[in-house]
Write a protein that holds these residues in place. Structure first.
Motif, short mmCIF file in Angstrom:
data_model
loop_
_atom_site.label_atom_id
_atom_site.label_comp_id
_atom_site.label_asym_id
_atom_site.label_seq_id
_atom_site.Cartn_x
_atom_site.Cartn_y
_atom_site.Cartn_z
N MET A 101 -85.04 49.79 30.17
CA MET A 101 -85.10 48.46 29.62
C MET A 101 -85.80 48.46 28.27
O MET A 101 -85.42 47.72 27.38
N ARG A 102 -86.80 49.31 28.12
CA ARG A 102 -87.55 49.36 26.87
C ARG A 102 -86.63 49.67 25.69
O ARG A 102 -86.71 49.04 24.64
N GLU A 103 -85.73 50.65 25.87
CA GLU A 103 -84.80 50.98 24.79
C GLU A 103 -83.86 49.82 24.49
O GLU A 103 -83.57 49.53 23.34
N THR A 104 -83.41 49.14 25.53
CA THR A 104 -82.52 48.01 25.33
C THR A 104 -83.19 46.95 24.46
O THR A 104 -82.59 46.41 23.54
N GLU A 105 -84.44 46.66 24.75
CA GLU A 105 -85.17 45.67 23.95
C GLU A 105 -85.40 46.17 22.53
O GLU A 105 -85.33 45.40 21.58
N ALA A 106 -85.63 47.46 22.39
CA ALA A 106 -85.79 48.02 21.04
C ALA A 106 -84.47 47.90 20.28
O ALA A 106 -84.46 47.56 19.09
N LEU A 137 -88.28 42.53 11.16
CA LEU A 137 -87.91 43.53 12.16
C LEU A 137 -88.53 44.88 11.82
O LEU A 137 -88.65 45.24 10.64
N PRO A 138 -88.92 45.64 12.84
CA PRO A 138 -89.51 46.95 12.58
C PRO A 138 -88.48 47.91 11.99
O PRO A 138 -87.30 47.86 12.33
N ALA A 139 -88.94 48.79 11.11
CA ALA A 139 -88.06 49.77 10.48
C ALA A 139 -87.51 50.76 11.51
O ALA A 139 -86.38 51.23 11.39
N GLU A 140 -88.32 51.08 12.52
CA GLU A 140 -87.91 52.02 13.56
C GLU A 140 -88.14 51.37 14.93
O GLU A 140 -89.15 51.62 15.59
N PRO A 141 -87.21 50.54 15.37
CA PRO A 141 -87.40 49.79 16.61
C PRO A 141 -87.71 50.64 17.84
O PRO A 141 -88.46 50.22 18.71
N GLU A 142 -87.14 51.84 17.91
CA GLU A 142 -87.36 52.69 19.09
C GLU A 142 -88.78 53.24 19.14
O GLU A 142 -89.20 53.76 20.16
N ARG A 143 -89.53 53.11 18.06
CA ARG A 143 -90.92 53.57 18.04
C ARG A 143 -91.92 52.46 18.40
O ARG A 143 -93.11 52.70 18.45
N GLU A 144 -91.39 51.27 18.64
CA GLU A 144 -92.26 50.15 19.02
C GLU A 144 -92.88 50.43 20.38
O GLU A 144 -92.18 50.77 21.33
N ALA A 145 -94.20 50.29 20.47
CA ALA A 145 -94.90 50.52 21.74
C ALA A 145 -94.47 49.51 22.80
O ALA A 145 -94.33 49.85 23.97
N ASP A 146 -94.25 48.27 22.39
CA ASP A 146 -93.85 47.22 23.32
C ASP A 146 -92.78 46.37 22.64
O ASP A 146 -93.07 45.30 22.10
N LEU A 157 -79.87 54.55 15.34
CA LEU A 157 -81.03 54.80 16.21
C LEU A 157 -80.80 56.05 17.04
O LEU A 157 -79.78 56.18 17.72
N PRO A 158 -81.75 56.99 17.03
CA PRO A 158 -81.57 58.26 17.75
C PRO A 158 -81.28 58.09 19.24
O PRO A 158 -80.40 58.75 19.78
N ALA A 159 -82.03 57.24 19.94
CA ALA A 159 -81.81 57.10 21.38
C ALA A 159 -80.45 56.48 21.68
O ALA A 159 -79.82 56.83 22.67
N PHE A 160 -79.98 55.59 20.82
CA PHE A 160 -78.65 55.01 21.03
C PHE A 160 -77.59 56.07 20.78
O PHE A 160 -76.60 56.15 21.53
N GLU A 161 -77.77 56.89 19.76
CA GLU A 161 -76.81 57.97 19.51
C GLU A 161 -76.70 58.88 20.73
O GLU A 161 -75.60 59.26 21.13
#
Length: 98
Positions: free
Chosen positions: A1-6, A27-36, A73-77
């Motif tokens: 879920m965390r990645e989905t929100e990112a 918006l954050p430059a690197e959404p997947e690096r957001e802690a929350d 985004l790396p995780a989406f790739e």
């Protein structure tokens, strides 16, 4: 879920759809690096004047988010590559000869 929100934090156009065409979401430059990312999503929505909980908007984000933006985004790739491989594996396992 965390990645989905990112992933919801990647496309400013979706926020403009929700908040108005003049919205300039921070918006954050690197959404997947957001802690929350859920907290970040809530903050962006609140700053834009939206009072609804972000969870109520997941469907809209899913329908509207740009695949081009997600593919940066790396995780989406990785997700997309794994999904494509899983689909190919299922197709290979099917007996198409009848």
């Amino acid at each position: 879920m965390r990645e989905t929100e990112a992933w919801m934090l990647v496309d400013g156009q979706v926020f403009r759809t929700l908040l108005g065409s003049g919205a300039q979401p921070a918006l954050p430059a690197e959404p997947e690096r957001e802690a929350d990312p859920k907290l970040t999503l809530g903050r962006v929505m609140k700053e834009g004047g939206m009072r609804r909980r972000p969870e109520r908007l997941y469907r809209l984000f899913g329908e509207e988010v740009s695949l081009e933006a997600l593919r940066r985004l790396p995780a989406f790739e990785l997700f997309e590559a794994e999904l494509a491989e899983a689909i190919r594996a299922v197709a290979r396992s099917q007996d198409w000869s009848g």
